[in-house]
Structure formats: structure tokens, C-alpha cells
Write an enzyme that holds these catalytic residues in place. Structure first.
Site, PDB file in Angstrom:
ATOM      1  N   LYS A   1      -6.843  -4.850  -3.010  1.00 47.06           N
ATOM      2  CA  LYS A   1      -7.461  -5.500  -1.848  1.00 47.06           C
ATOM      3  C   LYS A   1      -8.456  -4.550  -1.191  1.00 47.06           C
ATOM      4  CE  LYS A   1      -3.524  -4.307   1.188  1.00 47.06           C
ATOM      5  NZ  LYS A   1      -4.139  -3.642   2.324  1.00 47.06           N
TER       6      LYS A   1
ATOM      7  N   VAL B   1       3.350   0.333   4.130  1.00 50.59           N
ATOM      8  CA  VAL B   1       2.641   1.085   5.167  1.00 50.59           C
ATOM      9  C   VAL B   1       1.228   0.522   5.351  1.00 50.59           C
ATOM     10  CG1 VAL B   1       3.972   3.160   4.676  1.00 50.59           C
ATOM     11  CG2 VAL B   1       1.792   2.826   3.491  1.00 50.59           C
ATOM     12  N   THR B   2       0.690   0.679   6.589  1.00 49.44           N
ATOM     13  CA  THR B   2       1.374   1.106   7.784  1.00 49.44           C
ATOM     14  C   THR B   2       1.693  -0.126   8.638  1.00 49.44           C
ATOM     15  OG1 THR B   2      -0.703   1.423   9.014  1.00 49.44           O
ATOM     16  CG2 THR B   2       0.161   3.329   7.838  1.00 49.44           C
TER      17      THR B   2
ATOM     18  N   ASP C   1       0.791  -1.241   0.000  1.00 46.60           N
ATOM     19  CA  ASP C   1       0.000   0.000   0.000  1.00 46.60           C
ATOM     20  C   ASP C   1       0.826   1.297   0.000  1.00 46.60           C
ATOM     21  OD1 ASP C   1      -1.842  -2.000   0.284  1.00 46.60           O
ATOM     22  OD2 ASP C   1      -2.712  -1.285   2.148  1.00 46.60           O
TER      23      ASP C   1
ATOM     24  N   LYS D   1      -7.539  -4.720   4.968  1.00 46.62           N
ATOM     25  CA  LYS D   1      -6.192  -4.400   5.444  1.00 46.62           C
ATOM     26  C   LYS D   1      -5.246  -5.557   5.112  1.00 46.62           C
ATOM     27  CE  LYS D   1      -7.998  -0.703   7.316  1.00 46.62           C
ATOM     28  NZ  LYS D   1      -8.038   0.519   6.506  1.00 46.62           N
TER      29      LYS D   1
ATOM     30  N   GLU E   1      -4.679  -0.853  -1.210  1.00 47.83           N
ATOM     31  CA  GLU E   1      -5.987  -0.903  -0.536  1.00 47.83           C
ATOM     32  C   GLU E   1      -6.928   0.051  -1.266  1.00 47.83           C
ATOM     33  OE1 GLU E   1      -5.987   0.075   3.669  1.00 47.83           O
ATOM     34  OE2 GLU E   1      -8.177   0.100   3.751  1.00 47.83           O
TER      35      GLU E   1
ATOM     36  N   GLN F   1       7.872 -13.810  21.663  1.00 53.86           N
ATOM     37  CA  GLN F   1       7.589 -15.231  21.900  1.00 53.86           C
ATOM     38  C   GLN F   1       8.321 -16.132  20.894  1.00 53.86           C
ATOM     39  OE1 GLN F   1       3.371 -16.086  22.930  1.00 53.86           O
ATOM     40  NE2 GLN F   1       2.996 -13.970  22.335  1.00 53.86           N
TER      41      GLN F   1
ATOM     42  N   CYS G   1      -2.040  -2.364   7.841  1.00 54.97           N
ATOM     43  CA  CYS G   1      -2.022  -3.318   6.713  1.00 54.97           C
ATOM     44  C   CYS G   1      -0.802  -4.234   6.735  1.00 54.97           C
ATOM     45  CB  CYS G   1      -2.123  -2.569   5.401  1.00 54.97           C
ATOM     46  SG  CYS G   1      -3.762  -1.846   5.204  1.00 54.97           S
TER      47      CYS G   1
HETATM   48  N1  TIU Z   1      -2.555   0.353   4.303  1.00 54.69           N
HETATM   49  C1  TIU Z   1      -2.964   0.595   5.543  1.00 54.69           C
HETATM   50  O1  TIU Z   1      -2.240   0.441   6.500  1.00 54.69           O
HETATM   51  N2  TIU Z   1      -4.268   1.110   5.702  1.00 54.69           N
HETATM   52  C2  TIU Z   1      -4.635   1.913   6.749  1.00 54.69           C
HETATM   53  O2  TIU Z   1      -5.801   2.294   6.860  1.00 54.69           O
HETATM   54  N3  TIU Z   1      -3.666   2.288   7.620  1.00 54.69           N
HETATM   55  C3  TIU Z   1      -3.785   3.121   8.698  1.00 54.69           C
HETATM   56  O3  TIU Z   1      -2.817   3.238   9.449  1.00 54.69           O
HETATM   57  N4  TIU Z   1      -4.909   3.795   8.875  1.00 54.69           N
END
Ligand code: TIU
Length: 225
Positions: free
Chosen positions: A131, A159-160, A26, A134, A74, A204, A164
Site C-alpha cells: 500500500k 503498527v502504528t 506494516d 496509511k 507501506e 460513542q 496506519c
Molecule cells: N505504518 C504506519 O503506521 N506508518 C507510519 O508512518 N506510522 C507512523 O507512526 N509514522
């Protein structure tokens, strides 16, 4: 066949390069640039830009090794038929998915904001997975694509970290892939959440996967046959 050992936490990991792919999550204008979805959620999008330079290097090196690179985005269909009402209405009107922003309709496929930033743009022959969720495995053919190609190890960047990337790491782990996160090529809208998400992945004994960085990956790849 070429096997390398990547230094990582909580342990090093041995990977066969033919069985290893890079998944770039993303890296879209909607998340990294002003006026997109990330900013509509109230985030400081500038916190994500430190990922760009190391990720450019990683993508270059992985392409040079003829390894598989897959990008994800996304986003939702223009008629929003693939967007759950809960995801649409959780935020106030004016900041919602599908509404008009400076980069087109927010988080809608085909709009400018939905596109991947130029700095890490896919090559024409690289796979781009669209997609609606997430987790990159949710309602996509990613698992089939990876298994058809004999991929076992996923180098994960983008990210992030806490949204995701971590849900995709969890999805990969449940499906029998080794998830290896590149920490400097990944960011969150909050540094403490970035660190916490990495901590959870490697805790873990590596409950979800491994955490490494671009330099450790380059070092490993430099030893490849
Ligand atoms: N790609 C992804 O991480 N979608 C999000 O909505 N991330 C946020 O941190 N909001």
C-alpha cells in the site's frame, strides 16, 4: 459454521470465524528496526517491539483455525511515482523516503527495510498487500479480496496505532466491516497516542469499532466448536 463471542470494549462482539480475518499492519523493519523510516521521522522504534510476542501467538492461533491472515506493507515504487510530493518533502533531506539508509532505500518496495520482520513473517501462501498510503484500503484491492471471501469482521493488529492502524480501522468501518483491534498487538511511537487512538475507536458506543486483546481473543476461540 462456528460463532464465538469476543469480550471487548465498548461491548462484546459475536463473530462467525469463517467471516473473520486477521489483518497484520506494516510489521516492517522500516517501522520496528533502527535505520528505517520510523527512525528517520525522529521516533524511538524500540517502543514497538512489545507487539511482537503477543502477535506471534495470535498469528499461530489464527493459522491453526484455518482463518484468513493478511499482511500489509507501506511503501513506494523505486521511481517514487506513487509517492505524493507532500509525503516526500515534509522532512529534511537525508531523512526522506527513497533516500539511502542502513537497510536500503527508505520505505521502498524490495529494499530490506520494507520487508516484514522475521518474527511475524508471512507464510508463502498468505496474502501481502502493498500500500502506498496509511489506510490499507487506499489504492489497494483489499476490499475486493475481503468481500470475495465473505469476510465481515477484521481483527486488526500491527503498527502504528495512531497512524496506519487507526486509518485502516476507519476505512474498514466506512466499507461495512467490523473492526476489532487487538490492543496488546498494536503500538505507537508514543504511549499516550496509542491510548488516545484506542479511546477514539471505542468511544460513542464503538464509533469506529471494538478494542480487545490477545487473551480475550484466545478465550473466545477456545470456546469455538
Ligand atoms: N505504518 C504506519 O503506521 N506508518 C507510519 O508512518 N506510522 C507512523 O507512526 N509514522
Amino acid at each position: 459454521m462456528s460463532t464465538v463471542i469476543i469480550q471487548a470494549e465498548p461491548t462484546q462482539i459475536e463473530v462467525e470465524l469463517n467471516e473473520t480475518a486477521l489483518i497484520v499492519i506494516d510489521m516492517q523493519k522500516d517501522f520496528l528496526q533502527h535505520g528505517g523510516y520510523g527512525e528517520s521521522l525522529g521516533n524511538n522504534v524500540d517502543l514497538l517491539s512489545r507487539t511482537i510476542a503477543p502477535l506471534q501467538e495470535v498469528i499461530k492461533v489464527i493459522r491453526d483455525k484455518d482463518m484468513l491472515v493478511i499482511h500489509t506493507r507501506e511503501g513506494h515504487l523505486p521511481d517514487l511515482s506513487d509517492c505524493p510530493a507532500t509525503k516526500l518533502t515534509r522532512w529534511p533531506k537525508g531523512r526522506r523516503i527513497g533516500e539511502q539508509g542502513p537497510m536500503g532505500r527508505i520505505l521502498i518496495r524490495g529494499e530490506e527495510g520494507h520487508g516484514i520482520i522475521d518474527e511475524v513473517a508471512p507464510l508463502p501462501d498468505e496474502l501481502v498487500i502493498d500500500k502506498p498510503g496509511k489506510n490499507a484500503f487506499y489504492k489497494t484491492n483489499l476490499e475486493v479480496i475481503l468481500k470475495e471471501r465473505g469476510i465481515v469482521n477484521l481483527l486488526i493488529a500491527g503498527v502504528t496505532t495512531d497512524v496506519c492502524c487507526s486509518t485502516t480501522v476507519s476505512g474498514a468501518n466506512d466499507r461495512g466491516f467490523n473492526a476489532i483491534v487487538l490492543a496488546d498487538c498494536m503500538a505507537a511511537y508514543d504511549e499516550s497516542r496509542h491510548k488516545a487512538a484506542l479511546e477514539i475507536i471505542k468511544a460513542q458506543g464503538g464509533i469506529f469499532g471494538w478494542v480487545t486483546d490477545s487473551q480475550k481473543l484466545f478465550h473466545a476461540l477456545s470456546k469455538a466448536a
